[in-house]
Design an enzyme around this catalytic site. Structure first.
Site, PDB file in Angstrom:
ATOM      1  N   ARG A 133     -74.135  32.404-136.546  1.00  0.00           N
ATOM      2  CA  ARG A 133     -72.818  33.053-136.529  1.00  0.00           C
ATOM      3  C   ARG A 133     -72.219  32.865-137.924  1.00  0.00           C
ATOM      4  NH1 ARG A 133     -68.405  29.908-135.645  1.00  0.00           N
ATOM      5  NH2 ARG A 133     -69.210  28.604-133.991  1.00  0.00           N
TER       6      ARG A 133
ATOM      7  N   HIS B 283     -65.901  31.110-134.765  1.00  0.00           N
ATOM      8  CA  HIS B 283     -66.151  31.310-133.333  1.00  0.00           C
ATOM      9  C   HIS B 283     -65.297  32.470-132.822  1.00  0.00           C
ATOM     10  CE1 HIS B 283     -66.426  30.648-129.044  1.00  0.00           C
ATOM     11  NE2 HIS B 283     -65.140  30.385-128.979  1.00  0.00           N
TER      12      HIS B 283
ATOM     13  N   TYR C  42     -65.950  22.365-140.122  1.00  0.00           N
ATOM     14  CA  TYR C  42     -67.134  21.713-139.560  1.00  0.00           C
ATOM     15  C   TYR C  42     -68.461  22.144-140.183  1.00  0.00           C
ATOM     16  CZ  TYR C  42     -66.848  25.934-136.565  1.00  0.00           C
ATOM     17  OH  TYR C  42     -66.749  27.211-136.098  1.00  0.00           O
TER      18      TYR C  42
END
Lengths: 336, 383
Positions: B266, B270, B279
């Site tokens: 990805r 998100h 992150y």
């Protein structure tokens, strides 16, 4: 008329639904070869085959979740949760999927799933085998929740639940499975009383006593006992817990002016709380006393040797009746 | 698996142990088992797969922009996962059924979902955009992994009916930790259900790396459930197409389910509410950017003699048109009527909802016509 136990009446109703619509499939743990731990599905796999009466892996989310997919495919799944206390692993699929898919899909996807749940105590079972989880589901929009109390109703209501285009939580009072009653197996289900309509079991003029499932028999016994004492109790078998047939309850309370609700489930946030509040809203001016609930305690279901102290029995119900009548009772002097 | 596959925490790090037919630089890699399944994919067909991927990437960019401009409440971008979704969805027949999660916009594109239908949910005007039975694709699922069971049930029913249609369950790496996915694998194997479990391992479940979900490649789990597991380069549209065709063929023949792990990434957040900078690193992003699913197809086309520059320009123009249509569609989505909030709770009349609808109707009327409201209130008070 045939005399059948409640379990056999359910079996006959399931057989008729299976025979009448080849999209009806039964699914659950041990329901096929064994015929279910209560034998409710006895003989149906032999009669209809393993693709109509399906023994599943031991997985409640799996049973309910695959039923959702089957409903997508046009089937009418009837799933059995073996015991009330085992429904929780399937809870998400029931409340987040089964209940909501018709709404989420704007009416395009129907979930005509019947979820059969043997419920309630009084059979001396081990833990997780005697629970009354109905309020969780009555609280969930999109689900219909019903409870049968006698063989004749069981026979008709299971067929009505299966025929319904809405998902139905179908609660079966396991301690009444072996109680016999007259069942008319030739009667047209279409002409029968709709499962959403309550039944007045005994007519009375002093107190309206509302209940469902296994306690209907106990309430009837209480009415007989009270009559000897000169108190006339109208017992209503709700049959449907969501939606509640308030027309019947309301009409009764307007005549009697007093309401007692009794169920095995705990009191807090229960079906009885909902009925007491709704009836207070709807006919406050007709009430002679505050509605009273006689329920199980708000405790985890106790060990078998203690369950008689948990379950409402005839005397506890009569004590509740005394409360709404203002007669001496266990809480005399406490409530004020 | 070797120790170097894991980082210091023991989590899985090395992704490139999979079937790949086209390398990131566009070299065709021969694979006897997989090549047989894509012999029909000539330059023209490969161009069509590129076109699909380029258009959905452009639609995704446009939808992200629409969210930033306040036209959509939220958007889960698919960028990076174009090959996994297009390659798998283009393997489906019309009578197959896809059960997806919320990021499968490219699958929806392949199933003929209209732009306005795609945006409805994210604009917040309805809980679903399309009729599942018109598109052969279920209402997308937010609850992680729940749809794996639905796909399995659908497939069981298809098999019982004697159909050779198959279901595909789309889910991510995070979903493999959910009970529902594992229970679906049990049911599918037990009943030889014609279902393909298509896991897009995009490396991250919001902020949690795939290593937190699994200590081994996800495809290896299939063996424990009694079904084949295929691990493909999810950024390689040909490998994904071949793998899905293999799995669908197996399903149609009555041989049961297959688990595909499409290893992808990805590229974006998100959802538009997420900040992946918290992150993951720029190095990681650059590493995956070099594995882009689109550029390798262009390189392969170029090697086969296609005028890539002209083709790319034409597709970009077509994608711009699609994006313009998507933007225009936003304004055609009507706000729902207030009382529609009560619609479709139940399929049959329901006294409880009917009463609440009636009461709320009376309440709303207070704002419209004071006289009518007064009489309505009086009547309501008597109820």
């Amino acid at each position: 008329m045939t005399t059948l136990t409640l379990a056999k009446a359910l079996n006959a109703g399931l057989r008729r639904s299976l025979a009448g619509d080849d999209k009806v499939v039964l699914m659950g743990e041990d329901i096929g070869t064994l015929g279910g731990v209560f034998r409710v599905t006895d003989g149906l796999k032999a009669e209809f085959g393993a693709n109509r009466v399906v023994d599943t892996p031991l997985s409640e989310a799996g049973i309910v979740g695959t039923a959702v997919g089957l409903a997508y495919r046009g089937f009418r799944p009837v799933v059995e949760i073996q015991f009330d206390g085992f429904i929780y692993p399937g809870f998400d699929q029931i409340v987040a999927q089964v209940a909501k898919l018709h709404y989420r899909s704007r009416g395009n996807v129907r979930m005509p799933i019947t979820i059969r749940v043997p419920f309630g105590g009084g059979i001396g079972a081990a833990e997780h085998h005697s629970e009354s989880p109905e309020a969780y589901f009555a609280h969930t929009a999109g689900l219909r929740v019903v409870a049968c109390s006698n063989p004749a109703d069981a026979y008709v209501m299971i067929q009505q639940a299966i025929a319904s285009d809405d998902p139905v939580l179908f609660f079966e009072p396991k301690r009444r499975y072996h109680v016999k009653g007259e069942v008319d197996e030739t009667a047209s289900v279409a002409d029968a009383r709709p499962m959403g309509v309550a039944t007045t079991i005994t007519n009375g003029t002093d107190v309206t006593l509302v209940t469902y499932g296994a306690l209907v028999q106990t309430a009837r016994d209480a009415a007989i006992a009270a009559a000897e004492d000169g108190v006339s109790i109208e017992v209503i078998d709700l049959r449907s817990l969501a939606p509640v047939d308030y027309a019947t309850v309301e009409a009764s309370v307007r005549r009697t002016g007093r309401l007692v609700v009794t169920h095995e489930a705990g009191q807090q946030g229960g079906v009885g709380a909902e009925i007491a509040a709704s009836i207070t809203e709807r006919c406050f001016e007709f009430l002679e006393a505050a509605p009273v609930r006689v329920t199980g305690h708000d405790i985890p279901y106790p060990p078998a040797k203690l369950e008689r102290h948990h379950l409402p029995d005839l005397d506890r119900i009569l004590d509740g009746v005394d409360r709404v009548l203002g007669r001496p009772n266990s809480l005399s002097g406490v409530e004020a | 698996m070797t120790p170097s596959d894991r980082d210091a925490t023991g989590l899985l790090t090395r992704p490139d142990d999979f079937v790949q037919l086209v390398s990131p630089t566009g070299e065709r890699r021969a694979n006897a088992d997989f090549d047989a399944w894509i012999t029909d994919i000539d330059a023209a067909a490969l161009g069509r797969l590129y076109r699909d991927m380029a258009i959905v990437r452009r639609l995704d960019t446009e939808a992200t922009a629409l969210q930033r401009q306040g036209e959509l409440g939220l958007w889960p971008p698919l960028a990076g996962q174009e090959a996994a979704q297009i390659g798998s969805a283009r393997a489906l027949r019309d009578d197959d059924f896809a059960f997806s999660s919320y990021r499968e916009h490219a699958v929806a594109w392949c199933r003929g979902v209209e732009p306005a239908e795609l945006l409805t949910v994210w604009r917040g005007t309805a809980s679903s955009g399309w009729n599942p039975f018109d598109r052969g694709m279920a209402v997308p699922q937010i609850i992680i992994g729940a749809q794996a069971l639905h796909a399995t049930g659908w497939a069981m029913g298809a098999a019982w009916e004697g159909s050779d249609a198959a279901a595909v369950a789309y889910f991510g790496d995070g979903a493999t930790s959910e009970g529902d996915v594992n229970e679906a694998l049990v049911f599918a194997a037990s009943f030889d259900a014609p279902v393909v479990f298509f896991c897009q391992n995009n490396q991250w479940a919001i902020s949690e790396p795939v290593g937190l979900q699994s200590k081994q490649h996800l495809a290896r789990r299939a063996d424990g459930f009694g079904m084949p597991g295929i691990r493909v380069d999810g950024n390689d549209v040909l490998a994904v197409l071949a793998a899905t065709r293999i799995a669908l063929d197996r399903a149609r023949r009555g041989d049961g389910p297959t688990f595909i792990e499409a290893v992808t990434y990805r590229m974006g957040p998100h959802t538009t509410a997420d900040d992946p900078k918290r992150y993951r690193t720029d190095d990681e992003l650059a590493d995956w950017r070099a594995r882009d699913p689109l550029t390798r197809v262009l390189a392969l086309l170029e090697a086969s003699g296609v005028d890539v520059a002209g083709f790319e320009r034409d597709v970009a123009a077509e994608a711009d048109v699609a994006a313009t249509e998507l933007r225009a569609a936003v304004t055609t989505i009507p706000d729902p009527a207030p009382l529609s909030v009560f619609d479709h709770v139940y399929a049959e009349p329901n006294s409880h909802v009917d009463r609440q609808r009636d009461h709320y109707t009376r309440y709303l009327a207070l704002f419209d016509d004071p006289d009518a409201a007064a009489s309505g209130a009086a009547e309501g008070a008597a109820r």
